[in-house]
Structures are given as structure tokens and as C-alpha cells.
Design a protein around this motif. Structure first.
Motif, PDB file in Angstrom:
ATOM      1  N   PRO A   1      -7.465   3.166  -8.538  1.00 47.31           N
ATOM      2  CA  PRO A   1      -7.906   3.804  -7.362  1.00 47.31           C
ATOM      3  C   PRO A   1      -8.094   4.057  -7.121  1.00 47.31           C
ATOM      4  CG  PRO A   1      -5.477   4.218  -9.369  1.00 47.31           C
ATOM      5  CD  PRO A   1      -6.663   3.642 -10.007  1.00 47.31           C
ATOM      6  N   ASP A   2      -9.243   4.929  -7.681  1.00 48.31           N
ATOM      7  CA  ASP A   2     -10.385   5.967  -7.514  1.00 48.31           C
ATOM      8  C   ASP A   2     -12.050   4.866  -7.294  1.00 48.31           C
ATOM      9  OD1 ASP A   2     -11.022   4.555  -9.614  1.00 48.31           O
ATOM     10  OD2 ASP A   2     -11.601   6.288 -10.923  1.00 48.31           O
TER      11      ASP A   2
ATOM     12  N   ASN B   1       1.815   1.317  -3.884  1.00 46.58           N
ATOM     13  CA  ASN B   1       0.484   0.731  -5.171  1.00 46.58           C
ATOM     14  C   ASN B   1      -1.185   2.084  -4.986  1.00 46.58           C
ATOM     15  OD1 ASN B   1      -0.788  -0.195  -6.864  1.00 46.58           O
ATOM     16  ND2 ASN B   1      -0.180  -1.635  -7.770  1.00 46.58           N
ATOM     17  N   GLN B   2      -1.144   2.647  -5.325  1.00 46.69           N
ATOM     18  CA  GLN B   2      -2.085   2.674  -5.273  1.00 46.69           C
ATOM     19  C   GLN B   2      -4.165   2.002  -5.344  1.00 46.69           C
ATOM     20  OE1 GLN B   2      -3.441   6.531  -6.172  1.00 46.69           O
ATOM     21  NE2 GLN B   2      -1.420   7.152  -6.930  1.00 46.69           N
ATOM     22  N   ASN B   3      -3.483   0.906  -5.829  1.00 46.41           N
ATOM     23  CA  ASN B   3      -4.540  -0.661  -6.202  1.00 46.41           C
ATOM     24  C   ASN B   3      -4.784  -1.155  -5.242  1.00 46.41           C
ATOM     25  OD1 ASN B   3      -3.867   1.337  -8.343  1.00 46.41           O
ATOM     26  ND2 ASN B   3      -5.246  -0.185  -9.843  1.00 46.41           N
TER      27      ASN B   3
ATOM     28  N   SER C   1      -2.690   3.054   1.073  1.00 48.28           N
ATOM     29  CA  SER C   1      -1.270   3.841   0.585  1.00 48.28           C
ATOM     30  C   SER C   1      -1.494   5.112   0.939  1.00 48.28           C
ATOM     31  CB  SER C   1      -1.544   4.391  -1.268  1.00 48.28           C
ATOM     32  OG  SER C   1      -0.783   5.109  -1.432  1.00 48.28           O
TER      33      SER C   1
ATOM     34  N   TYR D   1      -1.422   8.501  -0.567  1.00 48.25           N
ATOM     35  CA  TYR D   1      -2.298   8.408  -1.873  1.00 48.25           C
ATOM     36  C   TYR D   1      -3.589   8.940  -2.582  1.00 48.25           C
ATOM     37  CZ  TYR D   1       3.691   8.704  -2.172  1.00 48.25           C
ATOM     38  OH  TYR D   1       4.298   8.871  -2.127  1.00 48.25           O
ATOM     39  N   VAL D   2      -4.141   7.533  -1.321  1.00 47.28           N
ATOM     40  CA  VAL D   2      -5.012   7.546  -1.572  1.00 47.28           C
ATOM     41  C   VAL D   2      -6.426   7.943  -0.088  1.00 47.28           C
ATOM     42  CG1 VAL D   2      -6.874   5.594  -1.599  1.00 47.28           C
ATOM     43  CG2 VAL D   2      -5.292   5.281  -2.477  1.00 47.28           C
TER      44      VAL D   2
ATOM     45  N   PRO E   1       0.961  -1.421  -0.454  1.00 47.21           N
ATOM     46  CA  PRO E   1       0.204  -0.219  -0.383  1.00 47.21           C
ATOM     47  C   PRO E   1       0.339   1.077   0.348  1.00 47.21           C
ATOM     48  CG  PRO E   1      -0.284  -0.519   2.239  1.00 47.21           C
ATOM     49  CD  PRO E   1       0.593  -1.760   1.276  1.00 47.21           C
TER      50      PRO E   1
END
Length: 202
Positions: free
Chosen positions: A160-161, A100-102, A192, A194-195, A97
Motif C-alpha cells: 500500500p505504501d 483494497n489499498q493495493n 482506495s 485510505y490511500v 479500490p
């Protein structure tokens, strides 16, 4: 890897690459991070094999021929078993995490009885996997068991979204599971940075 580079007229390079992918999940002294990385590598090699860029020569053995060169127009060419590397769908994904944002990780660690003795498969892992089965945004998941009887669920979402909606559902399920197992099992979800999780973790 064995090969040669020819630097005449149009430079060329050819390499014969062989690899043996050991199953490190069966070894007790391997860190979970190494197990995760090994699985990522194995998945990537299998994806390359499906596209014809890698040959499987044994149960755990693989082979490919890498070729690099320049066209008369100065364009770099890169192939694996004759397949254009730049056009392959296979991509190397690190299931962490932090990178990788996924990816979403859930760590489940038994702390007290009866979970230390009987494990957490039935009370925690199975309910979580049932939830994952019903989420269309989830691309795949896998479970790794550590030598301390802990489990790590690696969950990969399609985009990611779409991670936020998956995180919300998992957070609700984890909250209910915590009410059942109490202090007997530690449950931790990692994502992540970034999420935007859309939820407040305790």
C-alpha cells in the motif's frame, strides 16, 4: 459441498468440495463487477492449487477435501487436501479500490468517433500497459473489456505504501493521454479512500 459433522469426543467435520469456474468474460450481459469478482475467485483457487490445497479435475473444474477438528489440547485444525489452511500463502484479494489499498482501477470509455468504432487499445490501453511494465512497484495488472467497449485496468501494487508513487506516474500519463484523445475518451482513475494519492485529480 457435501460432508458431515461428528460431535463425539473430539468434534470433526469433513466436506468434499467441487467447483466449476465459468469464464464469464465471454458473456455480454455480465456486469463488470461480477467479472472482476469471478477473476478474483479464479486467481485464488489457482493459488490454492499451486500449494496442493486444491486439485484441478477438468479445464474449469476443481476439487478439495476440507477437514476441521480439535486436538486433545483444544486447538482447532483446518486443512484442505491435508494442507494446513492457516499456513497457506494463498489469500483472497478483492480487486476493488474501495476495499483494497493495493489496487488501482483505471476506467477507459470511448465516447465519440473515431474511438467508438476502432476502440481504445492502441491509443490508450497500450501506452498505459507500457508504463505499467516499467514500474517495479506494480505486482500485476489485467484488463477487462465491458460490453460498451469500455476497458478497466486492474492494477495491483506490491505494498500500500508504494501506491502513491504508482498513482503519480499514472496520473502524469493519463494527463498526456487526455491531451491526445480530448473529449473522445473518458479516463478515470479510482483508488482506495485510505490511500493518499499525492496528486490532485480533476
Amino acid at each position: 459441498m457435501k460432508g458431515s459433522v461428528i460431535n463425539k469426543a473430539l468434534p470433526q467435520a469433513n466436506f468434499e468440495v467441487t467447483a466449476h469456474l465459468s469464464d464469464v468474460t465471454k458473456k455480454d450481459d455480465v456486469p463488470l463487477a461480477a467479472v472482476m469478482l469471478s477473476r478474483d475467485v479464479k486467481r485464488y483457487v489457482e493459488d490454492l492449487q499451486e500449494e496442493g490445497a486444491v486439485n484441478k479435475t477438468g479445464e474449469h473444474d476443481y476439487q478439495t477435501t476440507l477437514a476441521f477438528g480439535l486436538t486433545p489440547e483444544g486447538v482447532l485444525t483446518m486443512t484442505a487436501n491435508g494442507q494446513d489452511i492457516t499456513k497457506l500463502k494463498a489469500s483472497f484479494e478483492v480487486t476493488s479500490p474501495l476495499m483494497n489499498q493495493n489496487v488501482i482501477l483505471i476506467t477507459v470509455t470511448p465516447l465519440t468517433e473515431p474511438y467508438v468504432s476502432k476502440g481504445v487499445d492502441g491509443d490508450v490501453i497500450a501506452p498505459l500497459e507500457k508504463v505499467l511494465t516499467g514500474l517495479e512497484a506494480v505486482k500485476r495488472w489485467s484488463t477487462i473489456q465491458g460490453d460498451d467497449k469500455s476497458h478497466i485496468l486492474q492494477i495491483v501494487v506490491e505494498e500500500p505504501d508504494k501506491a502513491t508513487e504508482v498513482i503519480k506516474v499514472l496520473d502524469e500519463r493519463l494527463t498526456k493521454l487526455k491531451e491526445v484523445v480530448g473529449s473522445g475518451v473518458d479516463l478515470e482513475m479510482q483508488i482506495s479512500p485510505y490511500v493518499d494519492p499525492g496528486v490532485q485529480f480533476e
